[in-house]
Scaffold this motif. Sequence first.
Motif, PDB file in Angstrom:
ATOM      1  N   ILE A  15       0.848  -1.213   0.000  1.00 20.81           N
ATOM      2  CA  ILE A  15       0.000   0.000   0.000  1.00 20.81           C
ATOM      3  C   ILE A  15       0.879   1.257   0.000  1.00 20.81           C
ATOM      4  CG2 ILE A  15      -1.574   1.356   1.461  1.00 20.81           C
ATOM      5  CD1 ILE A  15      -2.811  -1.446   2.231  1.00 20.81           C
ATOM      6  N   ARG A  16       1.901   1.265   0.843  1.00 25.31           N
ATOM      7  CA  ARG A  16       2.786   2.443   0.924  1.00 25.31           C
ATOM      8  C   ARG A  16       3.501   2.688  -0.396  1.00 25.31           C
ATOM      9  NH1 ARG A  16       5.138   1.186   6.793  1.00 25.31           N
ATOM     10  NH2 ARG A  16       3.415   2.027   7.997  1.00 25.31           N
ATOM     11  N   ASP A  22      -5.142   4.809  -8.712  1.00 21.10           N
ATOM     12  CA  ASP A  22      -5.701   3.597  -9.329  1.00 21.10           C
ATOM     13  C   ASP A  22      -5.065   2.346  -8.720  1.00 21.10           C
ATOM     14  OD1 ASP A  22      -7.378   5.022 -10.882  1.00 21.10           O
ATOM     15  OD2 ASP A  22      -6.104   4.959 -12.702  1.00 21.10           O
ATOM     16  N   ALA A  23      -3.728   2.375  -8.590  1.00 20.90           N
ATOM     17  CA  ALA A  23      -3.014   1.220  -8.012  1.00 20.90           C
ATOM     18  C   ALA A  23      -3.478   0.999  -6.579  1.00 20.90           C
ATOM     19  CB  ALA A  23      -1.516   1.480  -8.066  1.00 20.90           C
ATOM     20  N   LEU A  24      -3.679   2.088  -5.852  1.00 22.42           N
ATOM     21  CA  LEU A  24      -4.120   1.997  -4.459  1.00 22.42           C
ATOM     22  C   LEU A  24      -5.515   1.373  -4.376  1.00 22.42           C
ATOM     23  CD1 LEU A  24      -3.441   2.713  -1.502  1.00 22.42           C
ATOM     24  CD2 LEU A  24      -4.626   4.887  -1.845  1.00 22.42           C
ATOM     25  N   VAL A  29      -9.285  -3.138  -3.162  1.00 23.75           N
ATOM     26  CA  VAL A  29     -10.265  -4.156  -3.560  1.00 23.75           C
ATOM     27  C   VAL A  29      -9.699  -5.558  -3.283  1.00 23.75           C
ATOM     28  CG1 VAL A  29     -11.489  -5.169  -5.530  1.00 23.75           C
ATOM     29  CG2 VAL A  29     -11.372  -2.669  -5.253  1.00 23.75           C
ATOM     30  N   ALA A  30      -8.403  -5.735  -3.587  1.00 26.36           N
ATOM     31  CA  ALA A  30      -7.790  -7.055  -3.398  1.00 26.36           C
ATOM     32  C   ALA A  30      -7.762  -7.457  -1.917  1.00 26.36           C
ATOM     33  CB  ALA A  30      -6.373  -7.063  -3.976  1.00 26.36           C
ATOM     34  N   ALA A  31      -7.690  -6.475  -1.024  1.00 27.71           N
ATOM     35  CA  ALA A  31      -7.611  -6.807   0.403  1.00 27.71           C
ATOM     36  C   ALA A  31      -8.975  -6.744   1.086  1.00 27.71           C
ATOM     37  CB  ALA A  31      -6.637  -5.834   1.096  1.00 27.71           C
ATOM     38  N   ALA A  77      -1.682  11.126   0.993  1.00 31.56           N
ATOM     39  CA  ALA A  77      -0.405  11.525   0.398  1.00 31.56           C
ATOM     40  C   ALA A  77      -0.536  11.676  -1.117  1.00 31.56           C
ATOM     41  CB  ALA A  77       0.663  10.500   0.742  1.00 31.56           C
ATOM     42  N   LEU A  78      -1.221  10.701  -1.742  1.00 33.12           N
ATOM     43  CA  LEU A  78      -1.373  10.772  -3.205  1.00 33.12           C
ATOM     44  C   LEU A  78      -2.247  11.960  -3.618  1.00 33.12           C
ATOM     45  CD1 LEU A  78      -1.762   6.986  -4.117  1.00 33.12           C
ATOM     46  CD2 LEU A  78       0.173   8.477  -4.691  1.00 33.12           C
TER      47      LEU A  78
END
Length: 365
Positions: A15-16, A22-24, A29-31, A77-78
């Motif tokens: 995650i960090r 989008d990647a986040l 969703v995956a977790a 942060a993003l």
Amino acid sequence: MSDIQATQTRLVDDIRAASDLDALEALRVAALGKAGSVTALLKSLGGMTPDERQEQGPLIHALREAVTAAIADRKAALDAAAIDIKLAAEAIDMSLPADTAPRGSVHPVSQVMDELAEIFADMGFAVATGPEIEDDWRNFTALNIPETHPARAMHDTFYFPEVGEGAAQRMLLRTHTSPVQIRTMMSEAPPIRIIAPGRVYRSDSDATHTPMFHQIEGLVIDKGITLGHLKWTLETFLKAYFERDDIVLRLRPSYFPFTEPSAEVDVGYKQEKGRRIVGGHGDDDGHAWMELLGSGMVNRRVIANCGLDPDEWQGFAFGVGVDRLAMLKYGMDDLRAFFDGDLRWLAHYGFGALSVPTLSGGISA
Ligand code: DAH
């Protein structure tokens, strides 16, 4: 370290490291999504024995909290980084012309009053003021204006209704700035040198008269003051005001109750392209005289009315219409337009707020 703790470390690291929103979101969703890995672990609690659940439960809940918090941190942060990028891309172009803000202007009457204050300050005159609602005594009686004087009549003066019986003073809208003479002589010890600019009121209305208009009063009280001082002062004032040296005055004997002797002051002028241009001797070719102001030596009775000894103190006074002076210098021909508040007129005849008149910098520059 348990498997669950290892999963937590891995997920939080991923995650960090998420490089964009989008990647986040994909990691979230995956977790935590319906079919996510953390969600599956939470569901698995239902199938555990009480002992297993007691051991695994806290770890799994801690995992969910750590992942949720890590996602929130990374998102903040993003988001901040995205704003920085946007700001960098939208940098202000300093070479673009700025929007023009509408700017007000100084009314010619205010400008002329400022010019006169500057001119008279140079001759040692202070500016005095008085109220526009004045009493009958200061506006008329103290100035030696008799009961029968036409200015006192209802059709000339705006009176306030009399209040109570035997009211000490009938109040009115001052008909001239001369009551400031009385106020000054009664409140200050001579020698006195003042001008008093301000609004005055008379029941009058046409192209050259409005019910409200402006005057400047001048007053000098000292020892040994003569008509010569009056003439020099007026000449110096008018030369500075009209910004020309060829101003010629003619003092014409006249009558005002508050001065004795009294003089009407005329200036020579020439008609040019429909405008009166002040300057030159009124008897010269193509010239004529125009009445400009009233003046005289302050009447002994007025000095005595103010509690001064007229054998010790004497002086001169004058009164001049400010609007009239403005029209002559700046070429307006209808006085009524002065008070219509038409912004186009103000834009045309108004003055820059920062161009303060000074003798050294050009009085009307
Ligand atoms: N108060 C006069 C008026 O309003 C003007 C005036 C004339 C003032 C002569 C004076 C003066 O001080 O000496 O018509």
